[in-house]
Enzyme design. Sequence first.
Site, short mmCIF file in Angstrom:
data_model
loop_
_atom_site.label_atom_id
_atom_site.label_comp_id
_atom_site.label_asym_id
_atom_site.label_seq_id
_atom_site.Cartn_x
_atom_site.Cartn_y
_atom_site.Cartn_z
N ASP A 92 78.41 66.01 75.08
CA ASP A 92 78.33 66.84 76.28
C ASP A 92 76.88 67.19 76.59
OD1 ASP A 92 79.20 68.30 78.42
OD2 ASP A 92 80.07 69.93 77.25
N HIS A 150 73.37 60.18 81.83
CA HIS A 150 74.39 59.31 81.24
C HIS A 150 73.74 58.06 80.64
CE1 HIS A 150 77.38 61.94 82.81
NE2 HIS A 150 77.26 61.57 84.07
N LEU A 201 82.51 49.64 60.34
CA LEU A 201 82.85 50.86 61.09
C LEU A 201 83.80 50.50 62.22
CD1 LEU A 201 81.94 53.95 61.65
CD2 LEU A 201 80.54 52.96 63.47
C1 FPP Z 1 79.19 64.83 79.35
O1 FPP Z 1 78.05 65.12 80.07
C2 FPP Z 1 79.42 63.44 79.12
C3 FPP Z 1 80.34 62.61 79.75
C4 FPP Z 1 81.07 62.94 80.96
C5 FPP Z 1 80.69 61.33 79.25
C6 FPP Z 1 79.88 60.80 78.11
C7 FPP Z 1 79.21 59.59 78.56
C8 FPP Z 1 78.13 59.06 77.96
C9 FPP Z 1 77.55 59.61 76.73
C10 FPP Z 1 77.45 57.89 78.54
C11 FPP Z 1 78.24 56.65 78.58
C12 FPP Z 1 78.98 56.34 77.36
C13 FPP Z 1 79.09 55.12 76.84
C14 FPP Z 1 79.98 54.89 75.70
C15 FPP Z 1 78.36 53.97 77.37
P1 FPP Z 1 78.23 65.99 81.37
O2 FPP Z 1 78.01 65.10 82.52
O3 FPP Z 1 79.54 66.69 81.34
O4 FPP Z 1 77.06 67.02 81.19
P2 FPP Z 1 76.97 68.47 81.81
O5 FPP Z 1 78.10 69.26 81.20
O6 FPP Z 1 75.63 68.93 81.37
O7 FPP Z 1 77.09 68.31 83.29
#
Ligand code: FPP
Length: 226
Positions: A13, A30, A125
């Site tokens: 997150d 992201h 893994l």
């Molecule tokens: C939370 O950040 C994260 C996500 C919605 C998805 C996680 C995605 C990634 C780590 C990138 C892509 C993954 C792969 C496997 C290629 P947020 O957008 O909710 O952050 P915020 O809460 O600060 O807005």
Amino acid sequence: MSNSLKHLGIIMDGNGRWAQKHGFKRNRGHEVGAEVVRDITAFCSQHNEIETLTLYAFSTENWRRPKLEVDFLMRLISRYLNKELENYMKNGVRFETIGDLEPFSNKLRKTIEQTKELTKNNSNLVQILALNYGARDEIVRSVNKLLQENREITIESLGSALDTPYSDLDLLIRTSGEERVSSFLLWQIAYSEFAFTKTLWPDFTRTELESIIENYKKRERRFGAI
Ligand code: FPP
């Protein structure tokens, strides 16, 4: 004796807040987050105990985000898988998913299925990406599956009908300072240890993971016994 660590789960997150902090668009967060996924997966594949790493990549609620962001995440996951194949093979990582893949495009589903097939014999893994995943959805789908097969619902039957029959989670980490579970692996975290860090996901490092693991090792897990 210290706790064993076979199955690690991470709620990644804070990508959006990281981007905002640095004056970038959310998507940049992201992108950097995907690089961190790569590094943490490599670390776990070399770790002598961790067998499974489950990462929350896209929840059933994430469809509510603006279409442009959802489309970007889809392309990013697809790009990540295509680029990652070489590392999966080099690091002995088997790729798996949990969640309902039905709403994804045919192209992305094909990439997912091909990656699973090509990595199925890797044994250092299992990296599980939770895609269009929500634990309530997983539990309801699994109960319906058992009902359709006319099977009795027991802890064992339901446990093994889930998307994740692999194992219970030992340790759950959530980054970015939020301290909630957001429908991630509700069944499998029955006896998990939790670790919350304020670090935003794009800033998360293997050094921090090592220190979280070290702390986890010292905890007392009783599994309800005394
Ligand atoms: C939370 O950040 C994260 C996500 C919605 C998805 C996680 C995605 C990634 C780590 C990138 C892509 C993954 C792969 C496997 C290629 P947020 O957008 O909710 O952050 P915020 O809460 O600060 O807005």
